[in-house]
Design a protein around this motif. Structure first.
Motif, PDB file in Angstrom:
ATOM      1  N   ALA A 177       0.819  -1.209   0.000  1.00 48.41           N
ATOM      2  CA  ALA A 177       0.000   0.000   0.000  1.00 48.41           C
ATOM      3  C   ALA A 177       0.853   1.258   0.000  1.00 48.41           C
ATOM      4  O   ALA A 177       1.809   1.384   0.771  1.00 48.41           O
ATOM      5  CB  ALA A 177      -0.921  -0.007   1.214  1.00 48.41           C
ATOM      6  N   GLY A 178       0.516   2.176  -0.911  1.00 51.60           N
ATOM      7  CA  GLY A 178       1.167   3.482  -0.948  1.00 51.60           C
ATOM      8  C   GLY A 178       2.486   3.543  -1.674  1.00 51.60           C
ATOM      9  O   GLY A 178       3.047   4.628  -1.838  1.00 51.60           O
ATOM     10  N   GLN A 179       3.003   2.398  -2.127  1.00 54.07           N
ATOM     11  CA  GLN A 179       4.329   2.424  -2.761  1.00 54.07           C
ATOM     12  C   GLN A 179       4.279   2.948  -4.194  1.00 54.07           C
ATOM     13  O   GLN A 179       5.177   3.667  -4.623  1.00 54.07           O
ATOM     14  CB  GLN A 179       4.950   1.024  -2.717  1.00 54.07           C
ATOM     15  N   LEU A 180       3.261   2.565  -4.940  1.00 52.93           N
ATOM     16  CA  LEU A 180       3.138   3.041  -6.326  1.00 52.93           C
ATOM     17  C   LEU A 180       2.361   4.360  -6.282  1.00 52.93           C
ATOM     18  O   LEU A 180       1.183   4.433  -6.607  1.00 52.93           O
ATOM     19  CB  LEU A 180       2.430   1.981  -7.173  1.00 52.93           C
ATOM     20  N   ARG A 181       3.058   5.407  -5.871  1.00 52.62           N
ATOM     21  CA  ARG A 181       2.410   6.657  -5.477  1.00 52.62           C
ATOM     22  C   ARG A 181       1.614   7.317  -6.596  1.00 52.62           C
ATOM     23  O   ARG A 181       0.547   7.894  -6.370  1.00 52.62           O
ATOM     24  CB  ARG A 181       3.472   7.635  -4.975  1.00 52.62           C
ATOM     25  N   SER A 182       2.170   7.293  -7.806  1.00 54.49           N
ATOM     26  CA  SER A 182       1.525   8.002  -8.919  1.00 54.49           C
ATOM     27  C   SER A 182       0.715   7.077  -9.813  1.00 54.49           C
ATOM     28  O   SER A 182       0.268   7.476 -10.891  1.00 54.49           O
ATOM     29  CB  SER A 182       2.584   8.742  -9.749  1.00 54.49           C
ATOM     30  N   GLY A 183       0.530   5.840  -9.382  1.00 54.64           N
ATOM     31  CA  GLY A 183      -0.304   4.922 -10.133  1.00 54.64           C
ATOM     32  C   GLY A 183       0.369   4.378 -11.379  1.00 54.64           C
ATOM     33  O   GLY A 183       1.591   4.466 -11.545  1.00 54.64           O
ATOM     34  N   ALA A 184      -0.443   3.827 -12.256  1.00 55.20           N
ATOM     35  CA  ALA A 184       0.072   3.191 -13.470  1.00 55.20           C
ATOM     36  C   ALA A 184      -0.887   3.393 -14.625  1.00 55.20           C
ATOM     37  O   ALA A 184      -2.099   3.538 -14.432  1.00 55.20           O
ATOM     38  CB  ALA A 184       0.291   1.697 -13.229  1.00 55.20           C
ATOM     39  N   GLN A 185      -0.331   3.413 -15.820  1.00 55.67           N
ATOM     40  CA  GLN A 185      -1.116   3.480 -17.047  1.00 55.67           C
ATOM     41  C   GLN A 185      -0.691   2.334 -17.952  1.00 55.67           C
ATOM     42  O   GLN A 185       0.504   2.073 -18.121  1.00 55.67           O
ATOM     43  CB  GLN A 185      -0.905   4.805 -17.783  1.00 55.67           C
ATOM     44  N   ILE A 186      -1.666   1.652 -18.525  1.00 54.02           N
ATOM     45  CA  ILE A 186      -1.400   0.592 -19.495  1.00 54.02           C
ATOM     46  C   ILE A 186      -1.960   1.032 -20.835  1.00 54.02           C
ATOM     47  O   ILE A 186      -3.156   1.322 -20.951  1.00 54.02           O
ATOM     48  CB  ILE A 186      -2.057  -0.740 -19.061  1.00 54.02           C
ATOM     49  N   VAL A 187      -1.110   1.119 -21.842  1.00 59.64           N
ATOM     50  CA  VAL A 187      -1.537   1.414 -23.203  1.00 59.64           C
ATOM     51  C   VAL A 187      -1.566   0.099 -23.964  1.00 59.64           C
ATOM     52  O   VAL A 187      -0.544  -0.586 -24.068  1.00 59.64           O
ATOM     53  CB  VAL A 187      -0.591   2.414 -23.894  1.00 59.64           C
ATOM     54  N   ALA A 188      -2.744  -0.272 -24.449  1.00 57.49           N
ATOM     55  CA  ALA A 188      -2.929  -1.546 -25.144  1.00 57.49           C
ATOM     56  C   ALA A 188      -3.235  -1.280 -26.605  1.00 57.49           C
ATOM     57  O   ALA A 188      -4.132  -0.496 -26.923  1.00 57.49           O
ATOM     58  CB  ALA A 188      -4.059  -2.343 -24.501  1.00 57.49           C
ATOM     59  N   THR A 189      -2.462  -1.898 -27.499  1.00 58.79           N
ATOM     60  CA  THR A 189      -2.635  -1.624 -28.923  1.00 58.79           C
ATOM     61  C   THR A 189      -2.835  -2.906 -29.719  1.00 58.79           C
ATOM     62  O   THR A 189      -2.366  -3.977 -29.339  1.00 58.79           O
ATOM     63  CB  THR A 189      -1.414  -0.888 -29.507  1.00 58.79           C
ATOM     64  N   ASP A 190      -3.542  -2.767 -30.817  1.00 60.33           N
ATOM     65  CA  ASP A 190      -3.708  -3.849 -31.773  1.00 60.33           C
ATOM     66  C   ASP A 190      -4.041  -3.214 -33.113  1.00 60.33           C
ATOM     67  O   ASP A 190      -4.520  -2.076 -33.158  1.00 60.33           O
ATOM     68  CB  ASP A 190      -4.826  -4.809 -31.340  1.00 60.33           C
ATOM     69  N   LEU A 191      -3.791  -3.931 -34.196  1.00 58.61           N
ATOM     70  CA  LEU A 191      -4.091  -3.362 -35.514  1.00 58.61           C
ATOM     71  C   LEU A 191      -5.549  -3.546 -35.888  1.00 58.61           C
ATOM     72  O   LEU A 191      -6.058  -2.902 -36.802  1.00 58.61           O
ATOM     73  CB  LEU A 191      -3.184  -3.966 -36.587  1.00 58.61           C
ATOM     74  N   SER A 192      -6.259  -4.433 -35.205  1.00 55.18           N
ATOM     75  CA  SER A 192      -7.631  -4.767 -35.549  1.00 55.18           C
ATOM     76  C   SER A 192      -8.614  -3.867 -34.814  1.00 55.18           C
ATOM     77  O   SER A 192      -8.756  -3.960 -33.592  1.00 55.18           O
ATOM     78  CB  SER A 192      -7.909  -6.237 -35.203  1.00 55.18           C
ATOM     79  N   GLY A 193      -9.301  -3.007 -35.561  1.00 53.06           N
ATOM     80  CA  GLY A 193     -10.296  -2.147 -34.941  1.00 53.06           C
ATOM     81  C   GLY A 193     -11.430  -2.925 -34.313  1.00 53.06           C
ATOM     82  O   GLY A 193     -11.918  -2.582 -33.233  1.00 53.06           O
ATOM     83  N   GLY A 194     -11.847  -4.006 -34.965  1.00 53.53           N
ATOM     84  CA  GLY A 194     -12.944  -4.810 -34.442  1.00 53.53           C
ATOM     85  C   GLY A 194     -12.609  -5.462 -33.121  1.00 53.53           C
ATOM     86  O   GLY A 194     -13.409  -5.439 -32.174  1.00 53.53           O
ATOM     87  N   ILE A 195     -11.416  -6.029 -33.029  1.00 54.29           N
ATOM     88  CA  ILE A 195     -11.030  -6.714 -31.797  1.00 54.29           C
ATOM     89  C   ILE A 195     -10.784  -5.705 -30.680  1.00 54.29           C
ATOM     90  O   ILE A 195     -11.034  -5.986 -29.498  1.00 54.29           O
ATOM     91  CB  ILE A 195      -9.792  -7.613 -32.027  1.00 54.29           C
ATOM     92  N   LEU A 196     -10.319  -4.488 -31.015  1.00 52.09           N
ATOM     93  CA  LEU A 196     -10.130  -3.456 -29.992  1.00 52.09           C
ATOM     94  C   LEU A 196     -11.468  -3.015 -29.403  1.00 52.09           C
ATOM     95  O   LEU A 196     -11.580  -2.778 -28.197  1.00 52.09           O
ATOM     96  CB  LEU A 196      -9.408  -2.247 -30.575  1.00 52.09           C
TER      97      LEU A 196
END
Length: 264
Positions: A132-151
Motif C-alpha cells: 500500500a502506498g508504494q506506487l504513489r503516482s499509479g500506473a497506465q497501461i496502453v494496449a494496442t492492436d491493428l484490428s479495430g474490431g477486436i479493440l
C-alpha cells in the motif's frame, strides 16, 4: 474454398505488406478457414478476386475485415503465469526504487481481445494491495492492436464464460472485473507503423506476436520498441520467443523462471 497457387501467393504478399504477417507455404487451410465466411458474405468468388478488390479499393472496409479475420486473436488470462509474477516481484519494485514519484507506464503490444492488458491491470492491483502506498503516482497501461474490431471488443471488457474460464480464477473475477478497465487505454496501432505518438514506457509486453513476422521485420520492430523504452526499461517476449542479436540494445536478464530483456 479451393485456392489457386497464384491467388495464394498474391494474398501472402498482400498480408505481409499490410501487417507484416508471413504465411508459410502450407497455410492454405488457414486462409480458407478464416476467409470462407467473409467471401460468402461479400459474394466474392475466389481469393484472387478478393486481392484485386482490395487493391482497387484500398480505403474500403473490406481490407480491415480481411486483416481482422487473418490476425490471430487467441489469447489467455495470465498467459504463462510467470511474466505477471516477474512484473509484481521484480519489475514494479525496481521501478519504484528508481522512480518513486513517477507514474508507471506499460505498453501491451498486439493486445488482441484484451486479456493481457487486463491481466496486467489485475497484477498491479494485487501489488498495490500488498504494498500500500508504494506506487504513489499509479500506473497506465496502453494496449494496442491493428484490428479495430477486436479493440472494440476489448474496450467493452465483455467476455463469455468460456473466455473467462481460460486462466481467470473466480477470486480474481470477483475482485477485479469491474474496476480493471480504469487504467487501460486502447489504441489502434499497426506494428509496422510509427510508435512515436505512444510516448515512452517503463515496460513493454510484446508477447507471442513476433513469431508471425519475417526476421528482418522482427528486428525492425525490436529496434523501434527499444526507442519507446526509457533507459533501463524492460521488454517481455513470449515463452517461445527469443531475442537473437541486437546486443547493443538489450541485455538478457534471467528471472527464474523466465527471461526479460533490459534496454541498454
Amino acid at each position: 474454398m479451393t485456392l489457386a497457387n497464384q491467388d495464394f501467393q498474391a494474398f501472402r504478399e498482400f498480408l505481409e505488406k499490410a501487417c507484416g504477417i508471413v504465411l508459410g507455404d502450407n497455410k492454405q487451410y488457414l486462409v480458407s478457414s478464416r476467409l470462407n465466411r467473409l467471401l460468402e458474405q461479400e459474394k466474392i468468388g475466389s481469393l484472387g478476386e478478393l486481392v484485386k478488390r482490395i487493391q482497387s479499393q484500398p480505403r474500403s472496409n473490406l481490407r480491415e475485415l480481411v486483416i481482422d479475420a487473418m490476425t490471430t486473436n487467441e489469447t489467455l488470462w495470465f498467459r504463462d503465469v510467470y511474466p505477471f509474477e516477474v512484473l509484481k516481484k521484480k519489475l514494479i519494485p525496481e521501478f519504484i526504487k528508481s522512480n518513486p514519484n513517477q507514474r508507471l507506464r506499460i505498453w501491451s503490444a498486439a493486445c488482441s481481445s484484451g486479456q493481457e492488458p487486463y491481466s496486467l491491470s489485475m497484477s498491479i492491483d494485487e501489488f498495490e494491495r500488498s504494498n500500500a502506498g508504494q506506487l504513489r503516482s499509479g500506473a497506465q497501461i496502453v494496449a494496442t492492436d491493428l484490428s479495430g474490431g477486436i479493440l472494440n471488443a476489448a474496450k467493452s471488457a465483455e467476455y463469455d464464460s468460456l473466455s473467462v474460464a481460460r486462466g481467470l480464477s473466480q477470486e480474481r473475477l470477483a475482485r477485479h472485473f469491474d474496476p480493471l478497465r480504469n487504467r487501460v487505454e486502447f489504441r489502434a496501432i499497426n506494428l509496422l507503423d510509427s510508435y512515436s505518438m505512444l510516448g515512452k514506457f517503463d515496460i513493454v509486453f510484446c508477447r507471442n506476436v513476433l513469431i508471425y513476422f519475417s526476421a528482418d521485420v522482427k528486428k525492425d520492430i525490436l529496434r523501434r520498441i527499444h526507442a519507446t523504452l526509457k533507459p533501463g526499461g524492460y521488454l517481455m517476449l513470449g515463452a517461445s520467443e527469443a531475442l537473437n542479436g541486437l546486443p547493443e540494445l538489450y541485455q538478457m536478464v534471467q528471472c527464474n523462471p523466465g527471461i526479460v530483456y533490459q534496454a541498454r
